[in-house]
Scaffold this active site. Structure first.
Site, PDB file in Angstrom:
ATOM      1  CD1 TRP A  31      51.540  12.262  30.734  1.00  0.00           C
ATOM      2  CD2 TRP A  31      49.818  13.274  31.742  1.00  0.00           C
ATOM      3  NE1 TRP A  31      51.145  13.316  29.947  1.00  0.00           N
ATOM      4  CE2 TRP A  31      50.096  13.952  30.538  1.00  0.00           C
ATOM      5  CE3 TRP A  31      48.787  13.737  32.541  1.00  0.00           C
ATOM      6  CZ2 TRP A  31      49.370  15.062  30.121  1.00  0.00           C
ATOM      7  CZ3 TRP A  31      48.056  14.838  32.119  1.00  0.00           C
ATOM      8  CH2 TRP A  31      48.353  15.485  30.915  1.00  0.00           C
ATOM      9  CG  HIS A  80      40.766  33.873   4.078  1.00  0.00           C
ATOM     10  ND1 HIS A  80      40.259  34.971   3.415  1.00  0.00           N
ATOM     11  CD2 HIS A  80      40.274  32.791   3.439  1.00  0.00           C
ATOM     12  CE1 HIS A  80      39.475  34.565   2.416  1.00  0.00           C
ATOM     13  NE2 HIS A  80      39.474  33.237   2.410  1.00  0.00           N
ATOM     14  CB  CYS A 127      49.123   7.546  36.433  1.00  0.00           C
ATOM     15  SG  CYS A 127      49.295   9.309  36.716  1.00  0.00           S
ATOM     16  CD  GLU A 134      45.126  12.067  13.037  1.00  0.00           C
ATOM     17  OE1 GLU A 134      44.653  12.930  13.777  1.00  0.00           O
ATOM     18  OE2 GLU A 134      45.741  11.068  13.463  1.00  0.00           O
ATOM     19  CE  LYS A 140      48.920  10.721  15.208  1.00  0.00           C
ATOM     20  NZ  LYS A 140      47.485  10.552  15.314  1.00  0.00           N
ATOM     21  CG  ASN A 163      44.933   7.014  36.301  1.00  0.00           C
ATOM     22  OD1 ASN A 163      45.260   8.152  35.986  1.00  0.00           O
ATOM     23  ND2 ASN A 163      44.237   6.223  35.508  1.00  0.00           N
ATOM     24  N   GLY A 164      44.242   9.657  38.452  1.00  0.00           N
ATOM     25  CA  GLY A 164      43.059  10.517  38.520  1.00  0.00           C
ATOM     26  C   GLY A 164      43.422  11.832  39.167  1.00  0.00           C
ATOM     27  CE  LYS A 179      46.856   4.770  22.483  1.00  0.00           C
ATOM     28  NZ  LYS A 179      46.931   5.468  21.175  1.00  0.00           N
ATOM     29  NE  ARG A 196      46.670   3.932  32.237  1.00  0.00           N
ATOM     30  CZ  ARG A 196      45.421   4.011  31.800  1.00  0.00           C
ATOM     31  NH1 ARG A 196      45.072   3.324  30.735  1.00  0.00           N
ATOM     32  NH2 ARG A 196      44.540   4.743  32.418  1.00  0.00           N
ATOM     33  CD  GLU A 252      50.249  12.633  18.478  1.00  0.00           C
ATOM     34  OE1 GLU A 252      49.976  12.536  19.673  1.00  0.00           O
ATOM     35  OE2 GLU A 252      49.526  12.174  17.581  1.00  0.00           O
TER      36      GLU A 252
HETATM   37  C1  F6R Z   1      46.803  11.708  18.943  1.00  0.00           C
HETATM   38  C2  F6R Z   1      46.030  11.046  19.962  1.00  0.00           C
HETATM   39  C3  F6R Z   1      45.129  11.873  20.797  1.00  0.00           C
HETATM   40  C4  F6R Z   1      43.832  11.097  21.090  1.00  0.00           C
HETATM   41  C5  F6R Z   1      42.968  11.902  22.066  1.00  0.00           C
HETATM   42  C6  F6R Z   1      41.628  11.250  22.307  1.00  0.00           C
HETATM   43  O1  F6R Z   1      47.599  10.801  18.246  1.00  0.00           O
HETATM   44  O2  F6R Z   1      46.130   9.868  20.148  1.00  0.00           O
HETATM   45  O3  F6R Z   1      44.856  13.089  20.198  1.00  0.00           O
HETATM   46  O4  F6R Z   1      43.168  10.872  19.899  1.00  0.00           O
HETATM   47  O5  F6R Z   1      43.638  12.057  23.285  1.00  0.00           O
HETATM   48  O6  F6R Z   1      41.787   9.968  22.828  1.00  0.00           O
HETATM   49  P1  F6R Z   1      40.612   8.901  22.790  1.00  0.00           P
HETATM   50  O7  F6R Z   1      40.342   8.574  21.372  1.00  0.00           O
HETATM   51  O8  F6R Z   1      41.148   7.751  23.573  1.00  0.00           O
HETATM   52  O9  F6R Z   1      39.428   9.560  23.439  1.00  0.00           O
END
Ligand code: F6R
Length: 594
Positions: free
Chosen positions: A71, A490, A2, A467, A471, A97-98, A589, A27, A474
């Site tokens: 969040w 497989h 959050c 990756e 991308k 937040n937490g 984020k 966030r 998400e």
């Molecule tokens: C995907 C993304 C997430 C972060 C993951 C780890 O685009 O951003 O998968 O990579 O939540 O976050 P960090 O790197 O901040 O530990």
């Protein structure tokens, strides 16, 4: 998870809180709200984005207040669950937040003592606890409340009749901003950059008492000094700068990120990590831990380090780490985390430290929790990454891993010189990918109508396939899976057909021939095929329905150019489908819960 904010000064708090909240919305954005104090506490909150809240809310006059963008973890997104939360009398308001792990038992206890609760959240116990312990001194009441709380928190508290804000943190980030006759509290620097570039990072266990002219920090009742930092990046870097979305801006920043990282590391007198000394100390292998995109960077890192340094590298998902039988003797542990606040990664780090491992953190956020726990921190120079989907920080993480491995490479001087040249040319190669956006846009328009997509790669580009899939799923909400190309037969072959496009990363390395075979197998099952292939690859155009040409680079750097293509592909596809690119549903984020 959050975003939280606090303001106390000589201006009206409401517009400042709202403008700061907009900048921490990445966030979490399930709901938001603010509370302003002046004679009484006035709260306004709803299940809307900050922009809407700002339009519909009444004027809450007052020069001190707190704000929150949520969040949801404990209780669905609803008006009543939105923060701030108050005590019974409505004199104390809290943003948090937490996660409070023992909130159920605290709540039962407080109810038995006559407190009434209106939300399903864990947070609501905090104002009630403060109310219970209040005896004329707010910070003392906060301290007493936090003594019985188990879990993680960054909180800001405001109370009627107390001309101050009280802030506290444990395992969730919190900073204090120092302004001119005004003070700020925030989860993150971009929130307050419009107002000040002077910040103090609170540490776990700190309680800060903030008035407009004064900041006092204490731990267990004893005053402590915390250094003031000047933020070197400006507000423009935390804004869109003419791009439609932060994600597009951040994708386009990658040539600069590579250049900045190179300048930084080539000027360093000391090695990034002194592997030589560690070898003398008996380090024989490396363990890299991370989550999400950072985990994919770690997987690429395994190929880089094993090829160049020649030591075995194990890569683990941080959240799974606790469940493995851990053989950690003579192991250097590296954690990769853009935010430095990911709860799963921090938990794994603490575990590593407990068993005596030396831990190096690669992170993008100065002063983050990861940097505090680690024995050594290597900062990526990506600048603030606002879009929820990570792009430039992935590239910056790879740059650190290249540099770290090249410093200890067993490769001969000629190979290293050619790699160095390759690294120096990388910004212009990435720029060429960015300039080639039209073909990627066409592919995205085609892809946007499908609901299932496979990404395949081999060797160092297998993690790039993972990756690419992450991308796409998400931000465009298309179901996408990344696969090692050799694994398709497989099981996943059962899903191939004309409604399931496959995106193949075709690198010019020892995987090339095998990839061509896999592509033929895919085509035989009638899946539409898009290939990322190096310029000059004639064979591929015979096989693929779409070819996205990437500039020729040393194969070891191919993950960088290929990842940038897949970032743009995901971006344009999401845009085509009308998705909220920077704020995908259900995501945040910084993932500060396990
Ligand atoms: C995907 C993304 C997430 C972060 C993951 C780890 O685009 O951003 O998968 O990579 O939540 O976050 P960090 O790197 O901040 O530990």
């Amino acid at each position: 998870m959050c975003g939280i904010i606090g303001y106390i000064g000589n201006k009206q708090a409401q517009p400042i809180l709202l403008s700061c909240l907009k900048r921490v919305e990445y966030r979490g954005y399930d709901s938001c709200g603010i509370a302003v104090s002046s004679g009484s506490i006035k709260v306004y909150k709803d299940v809307v984005r900050v922009e809407t809240l700002a339009k519909v809310m009444p004027q809450l006059g007052g020069t001190a207040g707190i704000g929150h963008t949520r969040w949801a973890t404990c209780g669905e997104p609803s008006q009543v669950n939105a923060h701030p939360h108050c005590d019974c009398a409505g004199n104390i308001a809290v943003v948090h937040n937490g996660v409070i792990n023992n909130f159920q038992s605290l709540r039962q206890q407080l109810i038995s003592e006559g407190h009434t609760f209106i939300s399903e959240t864990d947070t609501e116990v905090i104002p009630h606890l403060i109310e219970k312990y209040y005896n004329g001194n707010l910070e003392k009441a906060v301290e007493a409340a936090l003594r019985v709380v188990e879990g993680s928190y960054a909180i800001v508290v405001v109370m009627v009749g107390e001309p101050k804000l009280v802030a506290a943190r444990k395992d969730s980030p919190l900073i204090i901003g120092i302004g001119d006759r005004e003070s700020f509290i925030a989860s993150d620097v971009p929130a307050i950059l419009n107002y000040t570039d002077r910040v103090i990072y609170l540490e776990d266990g700190d309680i800060g008492v903030v008035t407009r002219d004064n900041i006092e920090i204490a731990r267990e009742g004893t005053a402590v000094e915390r250094e003031e930092h000047k933020i070197l990046w400006g507000v423009e870097e935390a804004q869109k700068g003419g791009y439609e979305h932060f994600m597009l801006k951040e994708i386009h920043e990658q040539p600069k990120v590579i250049r900045d990282t190179l300048v930084e590391y080539t000027q360093m007198a000391e090695p990034v990590v002194d592997l030589e000394r560690m070898r003398d100390e008996g380090i024989e292998s490396m363990l890299i831990l991370a989550c999400g995109t950072s985990y994919h960077a770690a997987l690429v890192g395994k190929y880089i380090v094993e090829e160049l340094v020649g030591i075995p590298v194990r890569v683990e998902i941080a959240s799974e780490f606790s469940y493995y039988g851990q053989t950690l003797a003579r192991t250097l542990a590296i954690v990769i985390t853009q935010s430095g606040e990911t709860a799963d990664t921090l938990k794994a780090m603490k575990r590593l430290k407990e068993v005596g491992c030396r831990v190096v953190a690669i992170t993008n956020v100065v002063g983050s929790s990861a940097s505090r726990v680690a024995d050594q921190t290597i900062y990526t120079r990506a600048g603030p990454e606002i879009s929820v989907a990570s792009t430039k920080s992935f590239t910056a993480q790879l740059m650190v891993l290249y540099w770290l491995a090249m410093g200890y490479s067993k490769a001969d001087a000629r190979r290293l010189a050619s790699m160095l040249l390759g690294l120096r040319q990388l910004p212009s190669k990435v720029q060429r990918v960015l300039d080639n956006g039209d073909i990627i846009l066409q592919c995205a328009r085609y892809l946007a109508k499908y609901e299932n997509v496979f990404f395949i790669g081999r060797g160092i580009n297998f993690p790039v396939a993972l990756e690419g899939a992450l991308k796409l799923k998400e931000i465009s909400y298309i179901h996408a899976e990344g696969y090692a190309a050799g694994e398709l037969k497989h099981g996943p072959f059962a899903l191939l057909g004309e409604n399931t496009p496959v995106i193949a990363i075709v690198a010019q390395d020892n995987t090339y021939e095998a990839m061509l075979t896999n592509i033929k197998e895919v085509k035989a099952r009638k899946s539409p095929l898009m290939a990322l292939a190096e310029e000059g690859d004639e064979a591929i155009s015979e096989l693929a329905d779409f070819v996205i040409t990437v500039p020729r680079v040393d194969a070891i750097f191919s993950p960088v150019v290929n990842a940038v293509v897949l970032q743009l592909l995901a971006y344009y596809t999401a845009k085509e489908r009308g998705c909220p690119v920077d704020f995908p549903r259900n995501l945040a984020k910084s993932v500060t819960v396990e």
